[in-house]
Scaffold this motif. Sequence first.
Motif, PDB file in Angstrom:
ATOM      1  N   THR A  49       0.817  -1.219   0.000  1.00  0.00           N
ATOM      2  CA  THR A  49       0.000   0.000   0.000  1.00  0.00           C
ATOM      3  C   THR A  49       0.853   1.271   0.000  1.00  0.00           C
ATOM      4  N   ASN A  53       0.050   3.942  -2.740  1.00  0.00           N
ATOM      5  CA  ASN A  53      -0.329   5.310  -2.362  1.00  0.00           C
ATOM      6  C   ASN A  53       0.600   6.344  -2.991  1.00  0.00           C
ATOM      7  N   SER A  75      -5.761   0.495  -2.923  1.00  0.00           N
ATOM      8  CA  SER A  75      -5.026   0.534  -1.666  1.00  0.00           C
ATOM      9  C   SER A  75      -5.971   0.392  -0.473  1.00  0.00           C
ATOM     10  N   ASN A  83      -5.225   4.035   6.567  1.00  0.00           N
ATOM     11  CA  ASN A  83      -4.676   4.181   5.219  1.00  0.00           C
ATOM     12  C   ASN A  83      -4.951   5.603   4.746  1.00  0.00           C
TER      13      ASN A  83
END
Length: 163
Positions: A49, A53, A75, A83
Amino acid sequence: CGHVDKVAKKIIYSSNWHYNQGLAKAKVRDLSGAVTSLSQSLKYNKRNTDARNLLGLIYYQMGEIVAALSEWVISVHFQERNNIAADYIQAIQNNPAKLKAANKVIQKYNLALSYMQEKLAGLPCEKIPHTELKRRSAELKFVIRTGEFTPYPNVILTAGCIF
């Protein structure tokens, strides 16, 4: 099985190595190089992730809003809690005027790019990172400033003149 663990560790290591390469390239504004490295990172580990990102942020910086949103949605799918991609998505959804303005800039960029490709067809063309453009700009003999502040593609045209 110990063998599976070793392979998994190598895969994760490779993904993280490419992520770090992408991060280093992003820091010096080599966005196209960063995209390549981060995409490679995600080939090794689609659940990375951090890489996803950052790739989304770079796409956003390049004006590719849809690609950025796609990376962030994926993601969030892989990591729902804690997140930052959820915040990025929310920020875009909360500011439709900015999205509309970004789309206009993208349209102008694509129009300028297609015009250049049409007019310079058959001539050699080299795509370079922004940092390289800055470095080469220091070697220019003169610069024409238009006073325009709208983000458009940066171009250096080289003529075959000897004077």
